[in-house]
Scaffold this motif. Structure first.
Motif, PDB file in Angstrom:
ATOM      1  N   ARG A  38       0.838  -1.199   0.000  1.00 22.49           N
ATOM      2  CA  ARG A  38       0.000   0.000   0.000  1.00 22.49           C
ATOM      3  C   ARG A  38       0.880   1.259   0.000  1.00 22.49           C
ATOM      4  N   LEU A  50       6.973  -2.040  18.076  1.00 19.65           N
ATOM      5  CA  LEU A  50       6.253  -3.317  18.009  1.00 19.65           C
ATOM      6  C   LEU A  50       5.794  -3.595  16.571  1.00 19.65           C
ATOM      7  N   ALA A  51       5.214  -2.583  15.955  1.00 17.79           N
ATOM      8  CA  ALA A  51       4.660  -2.778  14.617  1.00 17.79           C
ATOM      9  C   ALA A  51       5.745  -2.890  13.549  1.00 17.79           C
ATOM     10  N   TYR A  52       6.713  -1.971  13.571  1.00 18.96           N
ATOM     11  CA  TYR A  52       7.687  -1.932  12.476  1.00 18.96           C
ATOM     12  C   TYR A  52       8.785  -2.977  12.606  1.00 18.96           C
ATOM     13  N   ARG A  54       8.885  -5.711  15.054  1.00 18.29           N
ATOM     14  CA  ARG A  54       8.656  -7.006  15.688  1.00 18.29           C
ATOM     15  C   ARG A  54       7.486  -7.779  15.084  1.00 18.29           C
ATOM     16  N   ARG A  55       6.778  -7.195  14.147  1.00 20.27           N
ATOM     17  CA  ARG A  55       5.669  -7.883  13.485  1.00 20.27           C
ATOM     18  C   ARG A  55       5.785  -7.655  11.973  1.00 20.27           C
ATOM     19  N   ILE A  57       4.259  -6.168   9.430  1.00 19.21           N
ATOM     20  CA  ILE A  57       3.166  -5.274   9.043  1.00 19.21           C
ATOM     21  C   ILE A  57       3.478  -4.504   7.769  1.00 19.21           C
ATOM     22  N   VAL A  58       4.753  -4.199   7.563  1.00 19.25           N
ATOM     23  CA  VAL A  58       5.118  -3.576   6.288  1.00 19.25           C
ATOM     24  C   VAL A  58       5.755  -4.613   5.355  1.00 19.25           C
TER      25      VAL A  58
ATOM     26  N   THR B  72      -1.768 -10.466  13.594  1.00 16.63           N
ATOM     27  CA  THR B  72      -0.362 -10.400  13.158  1.00 16.63           C
ATOM     28  C   THR B  72       0.522 -11.326  13.982  1.00 16.63           C
ATOM     29  N   GLU B 130       7.755  -6.755  25.893  1.00 17.31           N
ATOM     30  CA  GLU B 130       7.014  -6.023  24.845  1.00 17.31           C
ATOM     31  C   GLU B 130       5.919  -5.176  25.488  1.00 17.31           C
ATOM     32  N   SER B 134       6.729  -1.315  24.946  1.00 19.22           N
ATOM     33  CA  SER B 134       6.150  -0.874  23.662  1.00 19.22           C
ATOM     34  C   SER B 134       5.461   0.461  23.906  1.00 19.22           C
ATOM     35  N   ASP B 135       4.983   1.070  22.850  1.00 16.72           N
ATOM     36  CA  ASP B 135       4.329   2.361  23.007  1.00 16.72           C
ATOM     37  C   ASP B 135       3.113   2.223  23.929  1.00 16.72           C
ATOM     38  N   TYR B 138      -0.390   0.599  23.244  1.00 13.24           N
ATOM     39  CA  TYR B 138      -0.727  -0.830  23.338  1.00 13.24           C
ATOM     40  C   TYR B 138      -1.293  -1.210  24.707  1.00 13.24           C
ATOM     41  N   ARG B 162      -2.812   1.204  17.175  1.00  9.05           N
ATOM     42  CA  ARG B 162      -1.987   0.001  17.264  1.00  9.05           C
ATOM     43  C   ARG B 162      -1.775  -0.596  15.870  1.00  9.05           C
ATOM     44  N   TYR B 163      -0.645  -1.183  15.658  1.00  4.28           N
ATOM     45  CA  TYR B 163      -0.342  -1.945  14.447  1.00  4.28           C
ATOM     46  C   TYR B 163      -0.628  -1.198  13.139  1.00  4.28           C
ATOM     47  N   ILE B 164      -0.278   0.077  13.101  1.00  2.00           N
ATOM     48  CA  ILE B 164      -0.364   0.878  11.864  1.00  2.00           C
ATOM     49  C   ILE B 164      -1.697   0.709  11.139  1.00  2.00           C
TER      50      ILE B 164
END
Ligand SMILES: Cc1cc2nc3c(=O)[nH]c(=O)nc-3n(C[C@H](O)[C@H](O)[C@H](O)COP(=O)(O)OP(=O)(O)OC[C@H]3O[C@@H](n4cnc5c(N)ncnc54)[C@H](O)[C@@H]3O)c2cc1C
Ligand code: SF4
Lengths: 563, 166
Positions: A38, A50-52, A54-55, A57-58, B72, B130, B134-135, B138, B162-164
């Motif tokens: 996207r 966490l998102a960038y 550790r998971r 997501i991109v 995820t 985590e 984490s931020d 969360y 959370r999670y973009i």
């Protein structure tokens, strides 16, 4: 509905795809860029570890899209799907590709990297060849890339610094942490010359992009100011502004279809949101999906005219895959033993170390002999909080927890900072490093996934170890503690090249010197796939430069056809 | 080594195909049955009165549940988190929760001596870290207490969701 027919269809919107799209749209051609991911804009990015980090997501979910990695374990080849190992070979699958997430430490190749074989002779069990072009052919495009995408730095003459046609960078270096005082001094005492690292990060505003605000979380994160010189910021936005670029996001290309032996007629893609298949038609097709995925796409595009994969009459497609060889090491600077700079200055968040070493690019050692060496980058340990807190929490093989854990982690964050070096040396191309496709393993679109057999050459380790020792001495001179390094043949997943070698002989190469397929004239490969040898620096400046070079040729081809 | 082998190594159970095939809601039920045990383990790892905020005050168990059931999250690891807790409960004859601090320490160190147990404890440690670091978006790391304890802070801009989720 009438099918749109583009002058050029580019598959992949990363560093290479963006560079080609930029040149073609500026030259007046209508271009489609197909991107499986996207569009994320500057304002969409954040520093969410966490998102960038550790998971997935991109990057794709590994249970849906993966690679199979074949490595030698106890003398036997063992194949492991990445959903099993958890080690992803995707590097960033949104508009702009991995270039959104790079750390941006860039170097040009040295002129001798283009003629490794004639300069150093053959190496046993390594498929080293000279390039069909020279540094002089690429130099104008290194300069163009430097200006266009925005590379900051400061030129100092050095025996292994390649010559340049402009006196200096137009963007001055990014700001530096005070630790460089210690690093420079330690280098000097050892007779080593540290150089300022050229960085794909703006130190000053440039057009629609703002200067770096030193966010402290650069590599692996998207940039919120536009300072990082990603394909999206530097090339695709200006290309979109011409009105001649169609960006097809969330569109995954499954294969290229040919109606005749010497032409690709369209790309067959799937809309990743609706699952609907569609075709995209054009005069020319430029594959820019990152090296291992580009070879996979061509192998998956086999047809009755090209039964072993598109443009593979040489049987070279997928072969001689390379990564950035090398290793890394680090040491800790502790508050109580820090000299010459204040601890507060060391802890200042965000500024870069900005130093590289080219002194060992070519090695002539009284004991070890003469051989091609490598380069070194200096940086702080990645500032990610979870991963730093989680590290080294074992004692006598047992996990530390309870109050002792708290003391340990707080000490790590408040009384020391780790400084790190990364070594980049040639990953010698060899017969056991290549991409194929594995018909047993398919992605969620039903296409065979890339199977990467990965093997490093012993010479790579020799070079890495030689340089690691030198860097450890520099850390010692800085007063660092707990110094260690690790050199191995584990691949850097984010620095990958080869698989579609370029060359003048169609029997031994997939692409010609303009990265045009020998077998299929309306097909080009723009990413690092073309590189027969990788040089001893990270690839991305060369990727940008080469893509700009071949784009000029593509413009000529399109213009001639128009006539 | 393959990850699935790594997860189950040394286990008498192996990742049960039964639990594996279950839907998320049944897994969620299975999780709820062991959640106080996981909470107690997290509390033992991150107790009150230490230099880091305690697992209890930061509600790390809530983060753990929300995290492992997020799409995820790796489904194999999700199953492993639950099964590892069931295994610990069984080894300790369902008495872990009533143990004193010293008994808990001994039980966890015993569990750590098995490859399976040591992998599971390491996974719980990762999940709890985590949560704490984490931020705050969360849900744990409340008022950035985890970051403050380390005299550090997350980068700017901070995530709004959370999670973009765009
Ligand atoms: C964390 C990180 C740090 C890095 N640091 C550095 C550094 O310091 N220095 C350096 O030189 N390099 C660095 N790099 C590497 C650099 O980002 C890459 O070399 C460069 O981006 C590669 O360009 P590319 O065009 O080949 O591929 P990419 O930029 O990855 O672009 C390929 C694009 O193609 C898309 N795509 C793939 N397959 C398909 C398909 N079938 N259909 C549609 N679209 C498809 C992908 O989604 C992707 O967006 C780093 C990379 C990462 C991830
Ligand atoms: S602001 Fe600077 S440090 Fe932060 S991501 Fe952008 S380029 Fe990197």
């Amino acid at each position: 509905m009438k099918q749109t027919y583009y002058d050029a269809v580019i598959i992949g919107s990363g560093a290479s795809g963006g560079a080609v799209a930029y040149t073609l749209t500026k030259a007046g051609f209508n271009v489609a860029v197909i991107e499986k991911g996207r569009l994320m804009k500057r304002e969409d990015f954040s520093k969410d570890e966490l998102a960038y980090c550790r998971r997935d997501i991109v990057t794709p979910n590994l249970f849906e899209e993966y690679h199979v990695i074949e490595e030698k374990v106890d003398g036997k080849w063992e194949a492991t799907p990445t959903y099993d190992s958890g080690i992803s070979f995707w590097n960033g699958n949104i508009v702009g590709g991995s270039s959104n997430f790079m750390s941006g430490m860039l170097h040009r190749l040295h002129p001798d990297d283009f003629r490794l074989k004639s300069k150093y002779g053959p190496i046993e069990d390594a498929n080293v060849v000279d390039w069909p072009i020279s540094y002089e052919d690429l130099e104008p495009y290194y300069t163009l890339a430097e200006e266009l995408v925005g590379i900051s730095g400061h030129y100092e003459p050095h025996p292994y610094e390649p010559p340049r046609s402009t006196p200096n960078f137009t963007q001055p270096p990014t700001k530096e942490n005070a630790v460089v005082t210690l690093l420079d001094k330690s280098c000097k005492a050892l007779g080593v010359t540290p150089l300022v690292t050229p960085r794909a990060v703006l130190s000053k505003d440039k057009g629609h992009r703002h200067a770096c605000y030193y966010s402290n979380f650069c590599g692996s994160y998207g940039c919120s100011s536009g300072a990082k010189s990603s394909s999206r910021e530097a090339l695709l936005y200006p290309a979109l502004a011409t009105g001649r670029l169609t960006l097809l996001t969330n569109t995954h290309v499954k294969y290229l279809h040919s109606n005749s032996k010497d032409q690709v007629s369209h790309a067959v893609a799937v809309d990743t949101i609706t699952g609907k298949e569609k075709t995209i038609h054009g005069r020319l097709f430029i594959v820019a999906a990152q090296a291992h995925e580009s070879a996979r796409l061509l192998l998956n595009s086999a047809n009755k005219y090209h039964p072993n994969g598109l443009a593979n009459s040489s049987s070279e497609l997928g072969k001689n895959l390379i990564f950035s060889g090398g290793g890394s090491g680090q040491g800790e600077l502790h508050k109580e033993s820090l000299k010459e700079i204040s601890f507060d200055a060391l802890m200042q968040p965000g500024y870069f170390i900005n130093r590289s070493i080219l002194d060992w690019y070519f090695i002539d050692d009284w004991w070890h002999g003469k051989f091609k060496g490598g380069s070194v980058e200096w940086m702080f340990e990645h500032q990610n909080i979870i991963s730093r807190a989680r590290k080294n929490n074992y004692e006598d093989g047992r996990l530390v927890w309870g109050k002792a854990l708290g003391e340990r982690v707080v000490e790590r964050f408040t009384n020391q900072k780790s400084i790190r070096f990364e070594i980049f040396n040639d990953w010698l191309p060899n017969d056991n490093c290549y991409v194929t496709i594995d018909p047993k393993h398919k992605d969620k679109y039903g296409m065979p996934v890339g199977k990467l057999r990965i093997n490093g050459h012993p010479q790579d380790l020799k070079v890495g170890n030689y340089i690691a020792k030198k860097c450890e001495a520099i850390l010692e001179g800085m007063g660092a503690k707990n110094i260690y390094s690790s050199v191995s043949s584990a691949p850097a997943q984010n620095l990958v090249a080869g698989g579609c070698r370029f060359g003048d002989d169609p029997k031994t190469s997939v692409l010609n010197r303009y990265c045009q397929a020998h077998d299929v004239p309306n097909l080009f490969v723009a990413d690092a796939s073309f590189m027969p040898t990788g040089g001893s620096v990270a690839y991305t400046w060369t990727i940008y430069a080469n893509a700009l070079r071949i784009a000029d040729h593509i413009v000529d081809v399109l213009k001639k056809e128009q006539v | 080594m393959q990850r699935r082998d790594f997860l189950v190594m040394g286990s008498a159970l192996s990742l049960s195909p039964y639990l594996h095939a279950e839907t998320v809601t049944t897994q969620q039920k299975a999780f709820r049955q062991v959640s106080s045990l996981i909470e107690a383990v997290q509390g033992h790892m991150f107790p009150e009165g230490g230099k880091l905020p305690s697992a209890r005050s930061m509600h790390t168990i809530r983060f753990t549940e929300e995290t492992i059931f997020h799409p995820t999250y790796d489904k194999d690891i999700r199953a492993f988190v639950i099964e590892g807790a069931q295994e610990l409960a069984k080894r300790e004859n369902e008495k872990f929760l009533s143990y004193t601090q010293r008994e808990k320490e001994r039980a966890l160190r015993r569990y750590e001596q098995t490859d399976y147990g040591s992998n599971w404890l390491s996974r719980i440690m990762t999940l709890t870290m985590e949560a704490l670091f984490s931020d705050p978006v969360y849900g744990s790391n409340i008022k950035a207490a985890g970051w403050k304890a380390l005299h550090t802070q997350g980068g700017e801009p901070r995530p709004k969701t959370r999670y973009i989720q765009l």
